[in-house]
Design a protein around this motif. Structure first.
Motif, PDB file in Angstrom:
ATOM      1  N   ASP A 208      14.327 -15.417  30.664  1.00 48.81           N
ATOM      2  CA  ASP A 208      13.095 -16.186  30.614  1.00 48.81           C
ATOM      3  C   ASP A 208      11.890 -15.256  30.593  1.00 48.81           C
ATOM      4  N   SER A 209      10.867 -15.656  29.873  1.00 46.21           N
ATOM      5  CA  SER A 209       9.660 -14.840  29.777  1.00 46.21           C
ATOM      6  C   SER A 209       8.505 -15.708  29.317  1.00 46.21           C
ATOM      7  N   THR A 210       7.347 -15.453  29.879  1.00 44.74           N
ATOM      8  CA  THR A 210       6.126 -16.106  29.400  1.00 44.74           C
ATOM      9  C   THR A 210       5.245 -15.083  28.692  1.00 44.74           C
ATOM     10  N   ARG A 211       4.760 -14.095  29.437  1.00 43.43           N
ATOM     11  CA  ARG A 211       3.786 -13.159  28.891  1.00 43.43           C
ATOM     12  C   ARG A 211       4.346 -12.339  27.741  1.00 43.43           C
ATOM     13  N   THR A 212       5.513 -11.744  27.935  1.00 40.34           N
ATOM     14  CA  THR A 212       6.046 -10.834  26.923  1.00 40.34           C
ATOM     15  C   THR A 212       6.430 -11.589  25.660  1.00 40.34           C
ATOM     16  N   ASN A 213       7.155 -12.683  25.812  1.00 45.01           N
ATOM     17  CA  ASN A 213       7.597 -13.437  24.649  1.00 45.01           C
ATOM     18  C   ASN A 213       6.416 -13.969  23.853  1.00 45.01           C
ATOM     19  N   LEU A 214       5.477 -14.624  24.553  1.00 43.21           N
ATOM     20  CA  LEU A 214       4.339 -15.209  23.857  1.00 43.21           C
ATOM     21  C   LEU A 214       3.445 -14.146  23.235  1.00 43.21           C
ATOM     22  N   SER A 215       3.255 -13.020  23.936  1.00 44.35           N
ATOM     23  CA  SER A 215       2.362 -12.007  23.383  1.00 44.35           C
ATOM     24  C   SER A 215       2.962 -11.361  22.143  1.00 44.35           C
TER      25      SER A 215
ATOM     26  N   GLU B 227       4.934 -12.950  20.095  1.00 44.76           N
ATOM     27  CA  GLU B 227       4.790 -13.990  19.069  1.00 44.76           C
ATOM     28  C   GLU B 227       3.367 -14.021  18.524  1.00 44.76           C
TER      29      GLU B 227
ATOM     30  N   PRO C  39       5.536 -12.103  36.535  1.00 40.30           N
ATOM     31  CA  PRO C  39       4.875 -13.217  37.213  1.00 40.30           C
ATOM     32  C   PRO C  39       4.644 -12.908  38.690  1.00 40.30           C
TER      33      PRO C  39
ATOM     34  N   VAL D  37      -2.915  -8.933  30.808  1.00 38.66           N
ATOM     35  CA  VAL D  37      -2.380  -9.943  29.891  1.00 38.66           C
ATOM     36  C   VAL D  37      -3.058  -9.839  28.532  1.00 38.66           C
TER      37      VAL D  37
END
Length: 311
Positions: free
Chosen positions: A51-58, A60, A271, A295
């Motif tokens: 799972d990832s928020t920052r790395t995956n979205l950035s 993308e 996180p 971020v």
């Protein structure tokens, strides 16, 4: 540069070029200027086994800024859950035309295995390490260094000399520390590792950084304090019980920062577990906290990496 799997494989010149390009791209983003579409028509797959928020979205967002066709592989609904190996998945993406595969995995050796699999296809696909277990996170290290350069008004050739960086938290299980500490040292900073004994890395790891279990000693006079999350998902057993005890002894709080240099800057790769490894008031302080700057720099840094690989 054909791949980005570890920073140790890059020359000083390549590291400086990535950092300066990251700073330049951030300046363009801050001015709302268009980023040159260096990856127009290129195909980028984000393959995240964690799972990832920052790395995956950035990654993308970075690919889209550069004009790439970006596909986030739905791991939970993929053939991986039918027993397909990582090697077969990587080679399938290469055969589908991937110019770039951004890979995140909790398994040691996953990045190297992916690199071998991609090379064996002969399609010229670049592999980018977006985090590998507790073993490395090169783009996080680059963005953290670039964040400090931005905050101190420096360019890459000036490095981080004269700065003392105290890293406080679960260092033993941290891929952020695994990549960040060597880079900070390489750029001329003094680095201190601050954690309970069971959360410090083995003494053979991260040479060049000092170690202490005393928070006040570790933060004394520090210019930058980075908090790290206790990563229980990577522990075979709970090595530090009691979040209240941890916050009292090792949390980055206002009381703890009293030992640091006046105006010391605060970082956290996210996180965050608020009021465990870092106090909410510290994390949100607009004058001291670089967390949102990290971020923002993350998007610029990943633009720089993708552009350098395939631009």
């Amino acid at each position: 540069m054909e791949h980005l799997t570890e920073l140790g494989a890059l020359s000083d010149e390549e590291v400086r070029a990535l950092l300066d390009l990251s700073l330049d791209r951030r300046a363009q983003l801050d001015r709302h200027e268009e980023i040159p579409p260096a990856l127009q028509g290129r195909l980028q797959f984000n393959l995240f086994f964690e799972d990832s928020t920052r790395t995956n979205l950035s990654f993308e967002v970075a690919g889209k800024y550069l004009g790439a066709i970006v596909s986030v592989v739905p791991v939970v609904a993929s053939s991986i859950h039918k027993g397909e190996s990582q090697r077969d998945t990587i080679q399938t993406l290469c055969a589908q035309g991937a110019d770039l595969i951004v890979l995140r995995s909790g398994e040691s050796g996953a990045i190297g295995a992916a690199l071998d699999a991609a090379r064996d296809t002969g399609y010229g696909t670049s592999i980018v390490n977006a985090g590998e277990g507790a073993y490395g996170h090169p783009t996080q290290a680059l963005l953290d260094a670039a964040t400090l350069l931005h905050a101190t008004g420096r360019r890459a050739d000036e490095g981080l000399s004269g700065l003392t960086i105290a890293i406080c938290g679960d260092i033993a299980h941290s891929r952020v520390a695994a990549s960040g500490v060597p880079l900070f040292l390489r750029l001329g900073a003094e680095v201190r590792l601050v954690a309970p004994e069971e959360l410090l890395p083995d003494k053979g790891r991260l040479p060049g950084a000092s170690r202490t279990t005393d928070r006040a000693e570790g933060l004394s006079g520090a210019d930058v304090v980075m908090a790290l999350r206790v990563q229980k998902e990577r522990m075979e057993r709970d090595l530090y019980t009691g979040s209240a005890d941890y916050h009292r002894d090792y949390g980055v709080t206002w009381d703890a920062l009293a030992a640091a240099a006046p105006g010391a800057l605060v970082m956290h790769p996210g996180p965050m577990n608020r009021d465990i490894e870092i106090a909410s008031g510290v994390a949100d302080d607009p004058d001291r906290s670089l967390i949102l700057s990290q971020v923002r720099q993350g998007v610029a840094t990943r633009i720089a990496v993708l552009e350098t690989l395939k631009g």
